[in-house]
Design a protein around this motif. Structure first.
Motif, PDB file in Angstrom:
ATOM      1  N   ILE A 601       0.835  -1.193   0.000  1.00  0.00           N
ATOM      2  CA  ILE A 601       0.000   0.000   0.000  1.00  0.00           C
ATOM      3  C   ILE A 601       0.873   1.247   0.000  1.00  0.00           C
ATOM      4  O   ILE A 601       2.028   1.215   0.416  1.00  0.00           O
ATOM      5  CB  ILE A 601      -0.935   0.047   1.231  1.00  0.00           C
ATOM      6  CG1 ILE A 601      -0.122   0.143   2.530  1.00  0.00           C
ATOM      7  CG2 ILE A 601      -1.884  -1.124   1.256  1.00  0.00           C
ATOM      8  CD1 ILE A 601      -0.943   0.526   3.741  1.00  0.00           C
ATOM      9  N   GLU A 602       0.307   2.339  -0.497  1.00  0.00           N
ATOM     10  CA  GLU A 602       0.862   3.667  -0.286  1.00  0.00           C
ATOM     11  C   GLU A 602      -0.023   4.334   0.755  1.00  0.00           C
ATOM     12  O   GLU A 602      -1.222   4.490   0.537  1.00  0.00           O
ATOM     13  CB  GLU A 602       0.874   4.494  -1.561  1.00  0.00           C
ATOM     14  CG  GLU A 602       1.433   5.892  -1.320  1.00  0.00           C
ATOM     15  CD  GLU A 602       1.312   6.776  -2.546  1.00  0.00           C
ATOM     16  OE1 GLU A 602       0.899   6.283  -3.596  1.00  0.00           O
ATOM     17  OE2 GLU A 602       1.614   7.968  -2.421  1.00  0.00           O
ATOM     18  N   LEU A 603       0.552   4.718   1.880  1.00  0.00           N
ATOM     19  CA  LEU A 603      -0.222   5.209   3.011  1.00  0.00           C
ATOM     20  C   LEU A 603       0.006   6.704   3.194  1.00  0.00           C
ATOM     21  O   LEU A 603       1.136   7.167   3.354  1.00  0.00           O
ATOM     22  CB  LEU A 603       0.170   4.459   4.293  1.00  0.00           C
ATOM     23  CG  LEU A 603      -0.560   4.882   5.578  1.00  0.00           C
ATOM     24  CD1 LEU A 603      -2.056   4.663   5.424  1.00  0.00           C
ATOM     25  CD2 LEU A 603      -0.026   4.098   6.774  1.00  0.00           C
ATOM     26  N   ASN A 604      -1.103   7.459   3.154  1.00  0.00           N
ATOM     27  CA  ASN A 604      -1.095   8.872   3.495  1.00  0.00           C
ATOM     28  C   ASN A 604      -1.768   9.028   4.850  1.00  0.00           C
ATOM     29  O   ASN A 604      -2.873   8.509   5.062  1.00  0.00           O
ATOM     30  CB  ASN A 604      -1.882   9.695   2.461  1.00  0.00           C
ATOM     31  CG  ASN A 604      -1.150   9.796   1.155  1.00  0.00           C
ATOM     32  OD1 ASN A 604      -0.374  10.708   0.948  1.00  0.00           O
ATOM     33  ND2 ASN A 604      -1.397   8.838   0.260  1.00  0.00           N
ATOM     34  N   THR A 605      -1.122   9.704   5.793  1.00  0.00           N
ATOM     35  CA  THR A 605      -1.686   9.893   7.120  1.00  0.00           C
ATOM     36  C   THR A 605      -1.738  11.368   7.468  1.00  0.00           C
ATOM     37  O   THR A 605      -0.958  12.169   6.944  1.00  0.00           O
ATOM     38  CB  THR A 605      -0.863   9.145   8.188  1.00  0.00           C
ATOM     39  OG1 THR A 605       0.486   9.627   8.142  1.00  0.00           O
ATOM     40  CG2 THR A 605      -0.883   7.647   7.958  1.00  0.00           C
ATOM     41  N   ALA A 620      -5.115   4.473   2.523  1.00  0.00           N
ATOM     42  CA  ALA A 620      -4.172   3.503   1.963  1.00  0.00           C
ATOM     43  C   ALA A 620      -4.608   3.112   0.557  1.00  0.00           C
ATOM     44  O   ALA A 620      -5.743   2.690   0.352  1.00  0.00           O
ATOM     45  CB  ALA A 620      -4.091   2.264   2.857  1.00  0.00           C
ATOM     46  N   THR A 621      -3.723   3.271  -0.395  1.00  0.00           N
ATOM     47  CA  THR A 621      -3.993   2.893  -1.785  1.00  0.00           C
ATOM     48  C   THR A 621      -3.292   1.573  -2.088  1.00  0.00           C
ATOM     49  O   THR A 621      -2.104   1.412  -1.814  1.00  0.00           O
ATOM     50  CB  THR A 621      -3.487   3.982  -2.744  1.00  0.00           C
ATOM     51  OG1 THR A 621      -4.099   5.223  -2.399  1.00  0.00           O
ATOM     52  CG2 THR A 621      -3.825   3.628  -4.197  1.00  0.00           C
ATOM     53  N   ASP A 622      -4.054   0.638  -2.643  1.00  0.00           N
ATOM     54  CA  ASP A 622      -3.482  -0.658  -2.994  1.00  0.00           C
ATOM     55  C   ASP A 622      -2.559  -0.478  -4.206  1.00  0.00           C
ATOM     56  O   ASP A 622      -2.995  -0.133  -5.298  1.00  0.00           O
ATOM     57  CB  ASP A 622      -4.621  -1.633  -3.342  1.00  0.00           C
ATOM     58  CG  ASP A 622      -4.097  -3.025  -3.671  1.00  0.00           C
ATOM     59  OD1 ASP A 622      -4.904  -3.874  -4.038  1.00  0.00           O
ATOM     60  OD2 ASP A 622      -2.860  -3.260  -3.565  1.00  0.00           O
ATOM     61  N   ILE A 623      -1.270  -0.686  -3.990  1.00  0.00           N
ATOM     62  CA  ILE A 623      -0.301  -0.533  -5.087  1.00  0.00           C
ATOM     63  C   ILE A 623       0.366  -1.868  -5.400  1.00  0.00           C
ATOM     64  O   ILE A 623       1.454  -1.900  -5.965  1.00  0.00           O
ATOM     65  CB  ILE A 623       0.756   0.529  -4.739  1.00  0.00           C
ATOM     66  CG1 ILE A 623       1.528   0.137  -3.460  1.00  0.00           C
ATOM     67  CG2 ILE A 623       0.133   1.895  -4.582  1.00  0.00           C
ATOM     68  CD1 ILE A 623       2.741   1.004  -3.193  1.00  0.00           C
ATOM     69  N   THR A 624      -0.299  -2.963  -4.997  1.00  0.00           N
ATOM     70  CA  THR A 624       0.300  -4.289  -5.216  1.00  0.00           C
ATOM     71  C   THR A 624       0.550  -4.519  -6.700  1.00  0.00           C
ATOM     72  O   THR A 624       1.648  -4.930  -7.105  1.00  0.00           O
ATOM     73  CB  THR A 624      -0.634  -5.383  -4.656  1.00  0.00           C
ATOM     74  OG1 THR A 624      -0.907  -5.083  -3.277  1.00  0.00           O
ATOM     75  CG2 THR A 624       0.029  -6.745  -4.763  1.00  0.00           C
ATOM     76  N   GLU A 625      -0.449  -4.219  -7.521  1.00  0.00           N
ATOM     77  CA  GLU A 625      -0.271  -4.435  -8.963  1.00  0.00           C
ATOM     78  C   GLU A 625       0.801  -3.509  -9.509  1.00  0.00           C
ATOM     79  O   GLU A 625       1.579  -3.879 -10.380  1.00  0.00           O
ATOM     80  CB  GLU A 625      -1.607  -4.207  -9.668  1.00  0.00           C
ATOM     81  CG  GLU A 625      -2.652  -5.268  -9.358  1.00  0.00           C
ATOM     82  CD  GLU A 625      -3.904  -5.069 -10.199  1.00  0.00           C
ATOM     83  OE1 GLU A 625      -3.878  -4.216 -11.100  1.00  0.00           O
ATOM     84  OE2 GLU A 625      -4.893  -5.773  -9.944  1.00  0.00           O
ATOM     85  N   ARG A 626       0.813  -2.266  -9.011  1.00  0.00           N
ATOM     86  CA  ARG A 626       1.821  -1.336  -9.493  1.00  0.00           C
ATOM     87  C   ARG A 626       3.222  -1.788  -9.099  1.00  0.00           C
ATOM     88  O   ARG A 626       4.171  -1.643  -9.866  1.00  0.00           O
ATOM     89  CB  ARG A 626       1.548   0.063  -8.934  1.00  0.00           C
ATOM     90  CG  ARG A 626       2.352   1.149  -9.661  1.00  0.00           C
ATOM     91  CD  ARG A 626       2.268   2.458  -8.930  1.00  0.00           C
ATOM     92  NE  ARG A 626       3.030   2.392  -7.692  1.00  0.00           N
ATOM     93  CZ  ARG A 626       2.921   3.285  -6.707  1.00  0.00           C
ATOM     94  NH1 ARG A 626       2.050   4.249  -6.792  1.00  0.00           N
ATOM     95  NH2 ARG A 626       3.655   3.175  -5.612  1.00  0.00           N
ATOM     96  N   LYS A 627       3.360  -2.350  -7.895  1.00  0.00           N
ATOM     97  CA  LYS A 627       4.673  -2.848  -7.476  1.00  0.00           C
ATOM     98  C   LYS A 627       5.150  -3.961  -8.407  1.00  0.00           C
ATOM     99  O   LYS A 627       6.311  -4.011  -8.799  1.00  0.00           O
ATOM    100  CB  LYS A 627       4.595  -3.367  -6.036  1.00  0.00           C
ATOM    101  CG  LYS A 627       4.353  -2.285  -4.998  1.00  0.00           C
ATOM    102  CD  LYS A 627       5.552  -1.381  -4.803  1.00  0.00           C
ATOM    103  CE  LYS A 627       6.657  -2.077  -4.053  1.00  0.00           C
ATOM    104  NZ  LYS A 627       7.768  -1.142  -3.751  1.00  0.00           N
ATOM    105  N   HIS A 628       4.209  -4.845  -8.734  1.00  0.00           N
ATOM    106  CA  HIS A 628       4.580  -5.900  -9.672  1.00  0.00           C
ATOM    107  C   HIS A 628       4.961  -5.309 -11.023  1.00  0.00           C
ATOM    108  O   HIS A 628       5.913  -5.762 -11.675  1.00  0.00           O
ATOM    109  CB  HIS A 628       3.424  -6.886  -9.833  1.00  0.00           C
ATOM    110  CG  HIS A 628       3.094  -7.640  -8.572  1.00  0.00           C
ATOM    111  ND1 HIS A 628       4.049  -8.010  -7.650  1.00  0.00           N
ATOM    112  CD2 HIS A 628       1.904  -8.074  -8.085  1.00  0.00           C
ATOM    113  CE1 HIS A 628       3.484  -8.645  -6.650  1.00  0.00           C
ATOM    114  NE2 HIS A 628       2.168  -8.700  -6.870  1.00  0.00           N
TER     115      HIS A 628
END
Length: 997
Positions: A601-605, A620-628
């Protein structure tokens, strides 16, 4: 639309029909407008009964601590009041414990528009508590707080005990009811049937019964109810008392209407869905499909209804796959989601994403939904991504993201043009010369983050400085390139300017008013954390992480339980910063779902005030696909270069002799070809490029400067049509400085060019219209002035020499003033009506009506005017001439044409109104035997800048605007108006309007 969003929609729909919990949706007054089957099963009520309930009927009222007070004052409800547990009553009087979640939904203006109530049966969990609390007092409380009317009656039909709900339903106090029998208040027409069932209970033939009956309220009104009666017997079998539950169903009819409207709405959604949807029954036969399904697979509705879907759109191995999916959905009740291949009617394969969802009633599967999305283009793109490897370097040069390579000490080795532009430098050399750490980073420590040192790669979000000193937010995907000894050779990465995104995120996070209505539908996971405890988590947190909200909110649940081991220390560091009031930049973390799967995830707090306490709001943005995807980007040169094949910008490589060496699909598409081979065989100079293109501006500039940028030119597509393109290119030379080929990019700017031409044309037309109107208003001003000169002149004479005139003279002058006033009024009235047509305040509202009756009504209005000149008005109209038109406008047209005909027809003349039916339109004619019109005036009477007004056969006056209005109104119908006339032979004014199809 994103596939994950579609998945979530499908999942939300499946959850609505879940067997695990009941769902009711109410309007802002608390009235139930929708529910799922589980809710019906929980309470034992039928469809019409539930739709007649309010939220209070379902879950009751808690007095001062009223969980439903948000229906009266939405701002009064607190976050911790939205979830509670209480005991509810089924239709048959039995009780069950429920966990209740009440969630209001707001529109963009912050107004509450809907309320959802989720009810979960927790009877098993509360069983131990029931056994301890099963006392008389507990029963009394449940009896009094029941959401439906309840009573205990004697075998003699006397009310022994009644609850408050029943008192409110019948309008009596508790004491008044106990002085009567239930038979006294039963509607006379229902009493006999009720007594028969009651007597069967007393006789021991039955022990309970349900029925619909009517009661008479204290105010004399009738209340419709359903009543469930259960008998409590003594050990000897005699009746001790009877327990009855009574439900008000008076609003059942309105509820049915609401249901029909809701069904129509759902049918509309079904038919307008961009996804192909099919519905099958228990035998797997199709009972309904939407238009998108028919369009996607090429069938008609008659060809699919009643057929098995696996026999229609599957072939070979996919047929077996479809049968397996059918088995899992129908027999196991599972929802199946996959990407596969299905076939159109003509045998063409289609790549689709498929979600198969069971339709359940309890444990019984009655059928299933199939949701299909055409992913053919996406599959082609993925295939192209894997296969293409030729144009890697051009991608680096043309990509909008900054790409760089730098030394470990902080000097750029290589940067692409986007990187130079992003940081405001004039050229690559200026950027290569800077000290990265000290001249670019706002905080030099950001370049040496712990995550980078430990893992050798990371996605960092930080602030960087441009050449002019201003700051931008960037998303920096970077990694170390190591040698065999583990020493850092250089850094490389991709930067994206996310300043706008950061600003949007900041504004979104600061909007606490909209937070709750947006959070549940956000594509991001949203939570609130107080002292390492989760106090709020949106629905996506449950979906993505696999934990229920009860687990999130459990006192034993620690926020750090979500972090993967490698992210715990980074998370604690960020949390420590928040504890001392510091803000953290966005950061990437690895989480572990409940099932142990890793989620990036990319987490902004952000620190916020939540219920009077300092809390951390996390998005939290799911960046799993982007990481791959990033791993693929850095690891596979082949995949990077394949992006050329999928860019929307055309890319080409062409020799000075006009031989095309390379063209990507976008370039081929822009020029209208179907393949590179087809383009390669074409004579590009004669058929594609305009004459002298390679010998004009293009060749001169690229040979002088080595490149061109933003050159716009005109070309021809394969089909001969002309397009405009915007082109950037450079010359590639050999070792002898001779041009080997040109390579560049092409954008199709035809739409912009055509828009510019259209705007120029419209500007000229607007100037012409304004000039025409200016001329028209000058004419109107002159015509308005004349009658007022007459009025003012004669009123001055009357006022000055009133005593010198006799009655006949005064009457003569007053008649002249009256005629002039009418002329001015008629002109003003038509002018105002015409002005309203020009400003759009007269709305065109076509309707279907009988033109014959309308014509007869209008002719009736002008009969007296015609009779004064002994003029006959005749009609020749087909019976029931049905048209689609604006009735008020048609009346105005007819009235003006008839008034003109009377005006210019001498005494003893005639007027004929006729109708001629044509293909899809009607021609109406008003023909007179009047003075006629000269050919010169025939060309002017409908023109606004050539307004004409002629006196009638008896010196009648007009406004000169009547025919102009007629023309305006006819053209609003898409028709036309014209006149056929000769002097002294009469005139025929004709116009057309649409006929009902």
């Amino acid at each position: 639309m994103d596939t994950r969003l579609e998945y979530r929609k499908a999942l939300s729909k499946a959850m609505f029909h879940s067997k695990e919990f009941g769902i009711a949706v109410t309007d802002i007054t608390g009235k139930c407008i929708d529910y799922n089957e589980t809710l019906s099963s929980l309470f034992g009520f039928g469809k019409e009964e539930i739709l007649g309930f309010t939220a209070r009927d379902l879950i009751g009222s808690d007095g001062e601590d009223d969980k439903l007070k948000l229906f009266n004052d939405p701002s009064s409800i607190k976050a911790d009041e939205c979830r509670f547990e209480k005991q509810l009553v089924r239709k048959n009087g039995s009780l069950f414990w429920a966990s209740i979640l009440i969630t209001p939904t707001y529109n963009q203006s912050g107004e509450m528009i809907l309320v959802s109530i989720v009810i979960i049966d927790i009877t098993d969990r509360k069983q131990t508590e029931f056994e301890l609390q099963h006392s008389r007092e507990a029963f009394k409380n449940y009896f009094e707080l029941g959401s439906i009317g309840m009573c205990v009656t004697s075998p003699e039909k006397k009310w022994i005990e009644v609850n408050n709900r029943l008192c409110r339903m019948l309008g009596y106090s508790r004491e008044e009811l106990q002085q009567n029998t239930w038979a006294d208040l039963t509607h006379p027409d229902d009493l006999e049937a009720d007594v028969q069932l009651f007597n069967k209970v007393i006789a021991g033939e039955i022990n309970s019964y349900d029925q619909e009956k009517r009661f008479l309220r204290k105010d004399g009104s009738t209340i419709y109810t359903t009543i469930s009666v259960t008998c409590q017997r003594n050990k000897d079998g005699t009746v001790e008392h009877l327990l009855a539950s009574i439900t008000d169903i008076t609003e059942q009819t309105l509820a049915k209407q609401d249901y029909l409207r809701e069904k129509a709405f759902r049918d509309k959604l079904f038919e307008s869905s961009p996804e192909a949807i099919s519905i099958s029954d228990q035998q797997h036969l199709l009972i309904r499909v939407n238009k998108t399904f028919l369009d996607l697979f090429g069938f008609t509705e008659e060809e699919v209804i009643g057929k098995r879907i696996d026999q229609l759109i599957t072939r070979g191995k996919y047929h077996d796959e479809a049968e397996g999916i059918t088995s899992r959905v129908s027999q196991l009740g599972h929802t199946v989601e996959l990407e596969t291949v299905r076939f159109r009617k003509d045998g063409t394969p289609v790549d689709v994403s498929l979600i198969a969802i069971p339709v359940n009633v309890g444990d019984i599967v009655l059928g299933g939904y199939g949701i299909y999305r055409d992913i053919t283009e996406r599959k082609r793109s993925e295939k192209a991504l894997m296969e293409s490897e030729e144009l890697y370097r051009n991608l680096i040069e043309k990509t909008p993201d900054g790409i760089y390579k730098s030394t470990h000490e902080g000097k750029f080795i290589e940067v692409n043009p986007a990187m130079v532009k992003m940081f405001g430098y004039d050229n690559k050399e200026d950027l290569l010369s800077i000290d990265i750490k000290n001249q670019m980073y706002s905080d030099p420590h950001d370049r040496e983050s712990p995550g980078m040192a430990k893992n050798g790669n990371e996605m960092a979000v930080c602030r960087l400085k441009k050449r002019d000193g201003s700051e931008i937010w960037v998303e920096n995907h970077r990694r170390f390139i190591m040698d065999n000894r583990g020493e850092v050779l250089f850094h490389e990465g991709i930067m994206r300017d996310i300043s706008r995104r950061k600003q949007v995120e900041k504004e979104l996070l600061e909007s606490e008013e909209k937070f709750r209505s947006l959070a549940e539908y956000s594509p991001n996971m949203i939570f609130i954390n107080i002292m390492n405890k989760v106090v709020y988590a949106n629905h996506l947190c449950e979906t993505m992480m696999g934990y229920s909200k009860e687990e999130f909110y459990s006192p034993d649940f620690q926020f750090y339980d979500l972090f993967a081991p490698e992210s715990i220390e980074l998370g604690k560091k960020a949390y420590s910063c928040h504890l001392i009031g510091k803000e953290n930049p966005p950061c990437e973390y690895a989480l572990l779902t409940k099932d142990g799967e890793k989620l990036y995830i990319e987490l902004n707090t952000k620190l916020i005030n939540f219920s009077g306490r300092t809390a951390i709001l996390g998005v939290a943005t799911d960046i799993t696909e982007r990481k791959h995807a990033e791993e693929i980007l850095f690891e596979s040169e082949e995949r990077l270069r394949s992006l050329y094949e999928n860019m929307s910008i055309g890319l080409y490589r062409i020799t000075p002799e006009r031989k095309i060496l390379f063209a990507n699909p976008a370039f081929i598409h822009i020029l209208g070809f179907s393949s590179f081979e087809e383009l390669d065989q074409w004579n590009t100079e004669q058929k594609v490029f305009e004459p002298h293109y390679f010998h004009g501006a293009f060749k001169q500039q690229i040979e002088n400067d080595g490149f061109i940028k933003g050159l716009e030119s005109k070309h021809r597509r394969h089909d001969g049509s002309v397009i405009y393109i915007r082109e950037s290119a450079k010359a590639v030379r050999d070792n002898n400085r001779m041009i080997k080929y040109y390579e560049g990019t092409v954008d199709d700017v035809t739409d912009r060019k055509m828009a510019e031409l259209q705007i120029a044309k419209q500007t000229e037309e607007l100037k012409e219209v304004n000039a025409t109107k200016d001329k028209f208003f000058s004419l109107i001003a002159h015509d308005l002035k004349n009658p007022f000169n007459t009025i003012l002149g004669f009123t001055d004479i009357l006022i000055t020499d009133f005593k010198a005139f006799n009655k006949d003279e005064i009457l003569k002058y007053l008649s002249i003033i009256n005629d002039s006033s009418k002329q001015a009024y008629s002109l003003l009235e038509n002018l105002l009506l015409w002005a309203r047509t020009q400003t759009g305040t007269i709305y065109f509202q076509p309707e279907v009506f009988d033109l014959r009756s309308d014509i007869l009504n209008v002719t009736g209005l002008v009969e007296n005017q015609a009779a004064n000149k002994d003029i006959r008005i005749l009609t020749d109209i087909t019976d029931h001439c049905i048209v689609l038109a604006d009735k008020n406008m048609i009346n105005t047209i007819l009235r003006n044409l008839l008034t003109n005909a009377i005006k210019f027809t001498p005494k003893n003349g005639s007027i004929l109104v006729s109708v001629n039916n044509m293909n899809y339109q009607v021609e109406i004619s008003v023909k007179d035997t009047g003075v006629g019109i000269s050919r010169e005036n025939m060309n002017n009477i409908f023109e606004i800048d050539r307004k004409t007004s002629t006196r009638g056969t008896e010196n009648e006056t007009g406004s000169g605007l009547g025919l102009i209005l007629c023309k305006e109104f006819v053209e609003k119908h898409g028709g036309k108006i014209w006149v056929e006339s000769e002097p002294e032979k009469g005139s025929a004014f004709k116009f057309t309007i649409p006929q009902r199809k």
